[in-house]
Design a protein around this motif. Structure first.
Motif, PDB file in Angstrom:
ATOM      1  N   UNK A  93       0.786  -1.156   0.103  1.00  0.00           N
ATOM      2  CA  UNK A  93      -0.199  -0.066  -0.027  1.00  0.00           C
ATOM      3  C   UNK A  93       0.850   1.183  -0.083  1.00  0.00           C
ATOM      4  N   UNK A  94       1.841   1.327   1.017  1.00  0.00           N
ATOM      5  CA  UNK A  94       2.892   2.474   0.984  1.00  0.00           C
ATOM      6  C   UNK A  94       3.618   2.468  -0.292  1.00  0.00           C
ATOM      7  N   UNK A  95       4.071   1.352  -0.763  1.00  0.00           N
ATOM      8  CA  UNK A  95       4.749   1.517  -2.217  1.00  0.00           C
ATOM      9  C   UNK A  95       4.003   2.131  -3.320  1.00  0.00           C
ATOM     10  N   UNK A  96       2.598   2.053  -3.251  1.00  0.00           N
ATOM     11  CA  UNK A  96       1.825   2.688  -4.350  1.00  0.00           C
ATOM     12  C   UNK A  96       2.140   4.287  -4.194  1.00  0.00           C
ATOM     13  N   UNK A  97       2.410   4.874  -3.047  1.00  0.00           N
ATOM     14  CA  UNK A  97       2.602   6.381  -3.261  1.00  0.00           C
ATOM     15  C   UNK A  97       3.799   6.673  -4.285  1.00  0.00           C
ATOM     16  N   UNK A  98       4.614   5.738  -4.518  1.00  0.00           N
ATOM     17  CA  UNK A  98       5.644   6.028  -5.399  1.00  0.00           C
ATOM     18  C   UNK A  98       5.037   6.260  -6.818  1.00  0.00           C
ATOM     19  N   UNK A  99       3.896   5.855  -7.231  1.00  0.00           N
ATOM     20  CA  UNK A  99       3.342   5.661  -8.488  1.00  0.00           C
ATOM     21  C   UNK A  99       2.473   7.094  -8.723  1.00  0.00           C
ATOM     22  N   UNK A 100       2.177   7.697  -7.767  1.00  0.00           N
ATOM     23  CA  UNK A 100       1.204   8.839  -8.183  1.00  0.00           C
ATOM     24  C   UNK A 100       1.815  10.084  -7.471  1.00  0.00           C
ATOM     25  N   UNK A 101       2.547  10.116  -6.401  1.00  0.00           N
ATOM     26  CA  UNK A 101       2.908  11.422  -5.538  1.00  0.00           C
ATOM     27  C   UNK A 101       3.808  12.223  -6.550  1.00  0.00           C
ATOM     28  N   UNK A 102       3.556  13.418  -6.934  1.00  0.00           N
ATOM     29  CA  UNK A 102       4.378  14.360  -7.316  1.00  0.00           C
ATOM     30  C   UNK A 102       4.485  15.602  -6.196  1.00  0.00           C
ATOM     31  N   UNK A 103       5.776  16.080  -5.807  1.00  0.00           N
ATOM     32  CA  UNK A 103       5.935  17.423  -5.186  1.00  0.00           C
ATOM     33  C   UNK A 103       5.122  18.571  -5.754  1.00  0.00           C
ATOM     34  N   UNK A 104       4.343  19.299  -4.991  1.00  0.00           N
ATOM     35  CA  UNK A 104       3.831  20.367  -5.705  1.00  0.00           C
ATOM     36  C   UNK A 104       2.651  20.075  -6.240  1.00  0.00           C
ATOM     37  N   UNK A 105       1.864  18.735  -5.960  1.00  0.00           N
ATOM     38  CA  UNK A 105       0.599  18.411  -6.180  1.00  0.00           C
ATOM     39  C   UNK A 105      -0.499  18.854  -5.365  1.00  0.00           C
ATOM     40  N   UNK A 106      -1.508  18.268  -5.525  1.00  0.00           N
ATOM     41  CA  UNK A 106      -2.748  18.352  -4.572  1.00  0.00           C
ATOM     42  C   UNK A 106      -2.365  18.341  -3.018  1.00  0.00           C
ATOM     43  N   UNK A 107      -1.544  17.336  -2.757  1.00  0.00           N
ATOM     44  CA  UNK A 107      -1.540  17.124  -1.442  1.00  0.00           C
ATOM     45  C   UNK A 107       0.049  17.272  -0.852  1.00  0.00           C
TER      46      UNK A 107
END
Lengths: 195, 195
Positions: free
Chosen positions: B162-176
């Motif tokens: 589940x936590x590894x999934x963050x790597x596939x979508x997180x971009x610095x400066x995004x919504x969150x």
């Protein structure tokens, strides 16, 4: 005998796809040549071009068909019932569908970087359509007060990532049956989205 | 000037690693030659062999060092406190550590198939040592009645996936913000392991 050529293509198409899928999964798209695929199928390299204009199209079709199969299979399962039952069915469906297609799953993740921008955009749209199915379930459950989720978009990605993890460790005949695996994951997913 | 050769190697080593990491991540291990790595670094292919006996060793060292860095960084964080606090720290640590190393994470997953059996076994041991840290936290929480988990081994793999999934979508400066991401995932992980 007039249809021999056509019949031959009908048989060769799936064999080309199967060979390409296996070779891409084992060696990676960039390391596999059309010549190797032809050799694996047992045809001349030129014969491949009756089926596909190039290696990129072959990769794209493998990934697109995988996503379209996923969407069609999930659509056939949907019944618009209670969000908790629907979520439970989603969990079981997602695990079982992907466990049957380890090479497609591996390629879908690994070879995104090798798609042209247009092909990448089309695969991304299909992936989003599937994610939207799950997000719809979570939103429906949220609306009727069954679920308590701070961000349904992130919860969607978290649940899919968690379930995808099964592919990395599950082996048929191991410690747990598929029914047990499904039950354990359902239990965690249910609690993760419930207050 | 007696140490020039040594100093040169000290500088070249990290540059070879960085070049190999980037090329493996972009094109895949199998598609990258020692010659390409040398070209990227700006040295002759022969000079690479002062640093590494072959491409396999280069891949193995990248993967081993990544796992050893992960274990060392996590060990520095551990403090043996309350299992719920420890789990929360694990969640934040895992997300942040891996987001800073997207190429290493991609290779760690994708190139396992290209390791020799001995090298694969060593990487698997390191991966299990890390998983055991999390399983230990879950078992401790289970023992004192803070957590309610039907299978702590599977829960370990589920949380990491589940936590590894963050790597596939997180971009610095995004919504969150990263703090918000960490909070959302912690909330889901906490509920998934709590009755």
């Amino acid at each position: 005998m007039a249809r021999t050529q056509g019949s031959h293509s009908d048989i060769t198409g799936p064999r080309i796809r199967e060979a390409a899928l296996g070779l891409f999964a084992r060696h990676g798209y960039a390391a596999v040549s059309m010549r190797q695929i032809a050799k694996e199928v047992g045809v001349q390299a030129g014969a491949l071009y009756n089926y596909t204009p190039d290696k990129q199209s072959l990769l794209f079709r493998l990934m697109r068909d995988h996503m379209q199969d996923l969407l069609a299979a999930y659509k056939a399962l949907e019944d618009g019932g209670d969000p908790q039952d629907t979520l439970r069915r989603f969990v079981g469906f997602h695990i079982r569908f992907h466990l049957q297609r380890p090479d497609e799953v591996f390629i879908a993740y690994m070879e995104l970087r090798n798609l042209t921008p247009d092909n990448f955009a089309e695969i991304e749209d299909l992936r989003r359509a599937y994610e939207n199915s799950l997000e719809g379930i979570l939103n429906n459950g949220q609306k009727v007060g069954l679920f308590s989720i701070s961000d349904t978009k992130i919860a969607t990605l978290a649940v899919i990532a968690m379930l995808n993890g099964v592919m990395t460790w599950y082996r048929a005949g191991g410690r747990l049956s598929l029914d047990e695996v499904e039950q354990i994951y359902w239990d965690m997913v249910r609690r993760a989205v419930t207050a």
